[in-house]
Design a protein around this motif. Sequence first.
Motif, PDB file in Angstrom:
ATOM      1  N   MET A 149       0.823  -1.212   0.000  1.00  0.00           N
ATOM      2  CA  MET A 149       0.000   0.000   0.000  1.00  0.00           C
ATOM      3  C   MET A 149       0.856   1.262   0.000  1.00  0.00           C
ATOM      4  SD  MET A 149      -3.322  -0.947   2.359  1.00  0.00           S
ATOM      5  CE  MET A 149      -2.458  -1.678   3.758  1.00  0.00           C
ATOM      6  N   ILE A 150       1.973   1.233   0.716  1.00  0.00           N
ATOM      7  CA  ILE A 150       2.869   2.387   0.761  1.00  0.00           C
ATOM      8  C   ILE A 150       3.430   2.679  -0.627  1.00  0.00           C
ATOM      9  CG2 ILE A 150       5.113   3.188   1.628  1.00  0.00           C
ATOM     10  CD1 ILE A 150       4.375   1.691   4.277  1.00  0.00           C
ATOM     11  N   GLU A 151       3.824   1.638  -1.339  1.00  0.00           N
ATOM     12  CA  GLU A 151       4.384   1.815  -2.684  1.00  0.00           C
ATOM     13  C   GLU A 151       3.348   2.373  -3.653  1.00  0.00           C
ATOM     14  OE1 GLU A 151       6.281  -0.891  -6.268  1.00  0.00           O
ATOM     15  OE2 GLU A 151       6.713  -1.449  -4.187  1.00  0.00           O
ATOM     16  N   LYS A 206       2.873  10.266   0.437  1.00  0.00           N
ATOM     17  CA  LYS A 206       3.905   9.652   1.269  1.00  0.00           C
ATOM     18  C   LYS A 206       3.264   8.999   2.480  1.00  0.00           C
ATOM     19  CE  LYS A 206       8.312  10.552   3.576  1.00  0.00           C
ATOM     20  NZ  LYS A 206       9.326  11.578   3.957  1.00  0.00           N
ATOM     21  N   ALA A 207       3.198   7.685   2.468  1.00  0.00           N
ATOM     22  CA  ALA A 207       2.594   6.922   3.560  1.00  0.00           C
ATOM     23  C   ALA A 207       3.678   6.194   4.340  1.00  0.00           C
ATOM     24  CB  ALA A 207       1.566   5.943   3.012  1.00  0.00           C
ATOM     25  N   ARG A 208       3.288   5.673   5.493  1.00  0.00           N
ATOM     26  CA  ARG A 208       4.230   4.978   6.381  1.00  0.00           C
ATOM     27  C   ARG A 208       3.515   3.831   7.068  1.00  0.00           C
ATOM     28  NH1 ARG A 208       2.736   5.854  11.538  1.00  0.00           N
ATOM     29  NH2 ARG A 208       1.597   7.767  12.045  1.00  0.00           N
ATOM     30  N   PRO A 209       4.271   2.845   7.558  1.00  0.00           N
ATOM     31  CA  PRO A 209       3.647   1.799   8.382  1.00  0.00           C
ATOM     32  C   PRO A 209       3.280   2.348   9.741  1.00  0.00           C
ATOM     33  CG  PRO A 209       6.017   1.468   8.278  1.00  0.00           C
ATOM     34  CD  PRO A 209       5.705   2.589   7.328  1.00  0.00           C
ATOM     35  N   GLY A 210       2.380   1.641  10.438  1.00  0.00           N
ATOM     36  CA  GLY A 210       1.976   2.067  11.769  1.00  0.00           C
ATOM     37  C   GLY A 210       3.128   2.023  12.749  1.00  0.00           C
ATOM     38  N   GLU A 231      -5.150  -2.931  -9.929  1.00  0.00           N
ATOM     39  CA  GLU A 231      -4.096  -3.649 -10.656  1.00  0.00           C
ATOM     40  C   GLU A 231      -2.714  -3.244 -10.166  1.00  0.00           C
ATOM     41  OE1 GLU A 231      -2.867  -4.586 -15.268  1.00  0.00           O
ATOM     42  OE2 GLU A 231      -4.970  -4.589 -14.642  1.00  0.00           O
ATOM     43  N   GLN A 232      -2.528  -1.991  -9.808  1.00  0.00           N
ATOM     44  CA  GLN A 232      -1.248  -1.569  -9.245  1.00  0.00           C
ATOM     45  C   GLN A 232      -0.958  -2.326  -7.948  1.00  0.00           C
ATOM     46  OE1 GLN A 232      -2.038   2.634  -8.925  1.00  0.00           O
ATOM     47  NE2 GLN A 232      -1.056   3.112 -10.882  1.00  0.00           N
ATOM     48  N   LEU A 233      -1.968  -2.462  -7.092  1.00  0.00           N
ATOM     49  CA  LEU A 233      -1.792  -3.215  -5.848  1.00  0.00           C
ATOM     50  C   LEU A 233      -1.439  -4.668  -6.132  1.00  0.00           C
ATOM     51  CD1 LEU A 233      -4.822  -1.788  -3.839  1.00  0.00           C
ATOM     52  CD2 LEU A 233      -2.428  -1.557  -3.157  1.00  0.00           C
ATOM     53  N   ILE A 234      -2.132  -5.259  -7.084  1.00  0.00           N
ATOM     54  CA  ILE A 234      -1.897  -6.665  -7.416  1.00  0.00           C
ATOM     55  C   ILE A 234      -0.469  -6.876  -7.907  1.00  0.00           C
ATOM     56  CG2 ILE A 234      -2.498  -8.487  -9.067  1.00  0.00           C
ATOM     57  CD1 ILE A 234      -5.419  -7.231  -8.920  1.00  0.00           C
ATOM     58  N   ALA A 267      -6.866  -3.356   2.816  1.00  0.00           N
ATOM     59  CA  ALA A 267      -7.872  -2.456   2.248  1.00  0.00           C
ATOM     60  C   ALA A 267      -7.266  -1.066   2.155  1.00  0.00           C
ATOM     61  CB  ALA A 267      -9.127  -2.435   3.112  1.00  0.00           C
ATOM     62  N   LEU A 268      -7.175  -0.542   0.941  1.00  0.00           N
ATOM     63  CA  LEU A 268      -6.617   0.791   0.703  1.00  0.00           C
ATOM     64  C   LEU A 268      -7.749   1.740   0.312  1.00  0.00           C
ATOM     65  CD1 LEU A 268      -4.104   2.644   0.363  1.00  0.00           C
ATOM     66  CD2 LEU A 268      -4.094   1.956  -2.054  1.00  0.00           C
TER      67      LEU A 268
END
Length: 229
Positions: free
Chosen positions: A117-119, A127-131, A204-207, A162-163
Amino acid sequence: MKARRSLEVWKMGIVNYLEALKLQEKLFAGRKAGVVPDLVLSLQHPPTYTLGKRRTRHNLLVPESDLTRIGAELHYTERGGDITFHGPRQAVLYPILSLREIGFGARKYVEGLESVMIEVAASHGVKARPGRAGETGVWVGDRKIGAVGVRISSGITCHGLALNIDPELDYFKHIVPCGIADKEVTSLRRETNAELPADEVIHEQLIRCLARTFYFDDIKFKQDLPKFS
């Protein structure tokens, strides 16, 4: 020569949560028995609240009888994690994978889902990060953009990630999302200044990112439901 590893992907559109849960359970059992391959269900749900195996019912902030009025359902599951919301314009992936064949442990697997999900968020300028400690899922600052909740038994996975692409965020006001109070929920649409592509493109990007993360060499998109005994 090392054998190529294929990942089957079942693109299912909008699916009722209970129907998807029953299908997951059958595929989960089938993967344990070795009669179905590694695969991913790619879908969205109608408005639905789900509780994990800890049954933290107190984090639903409205009476269950009010859910029909707001157009949502409530379902109980055996995944990890707390209460969350699923709805249209939220990309959901349910990987049914053998972690033993991939060579991942449970923690590394969850971190892999977060990194997917971050990618994808980064590819849209977010710009996302893990918890951090006490947090789960994926965050943009102090705003949650993606959830992870998995079940692992005998090295086989189900449930998943889930994004939030552009769901109706008001639904999250009726819960303490993932049991974390005083934190906002956000979406790609809210965080980006750019026009987003169609939901199908983000699925599709997630997959494709998930396939790379877990070392699959190719992806086989399927149109029919899987066959298993």
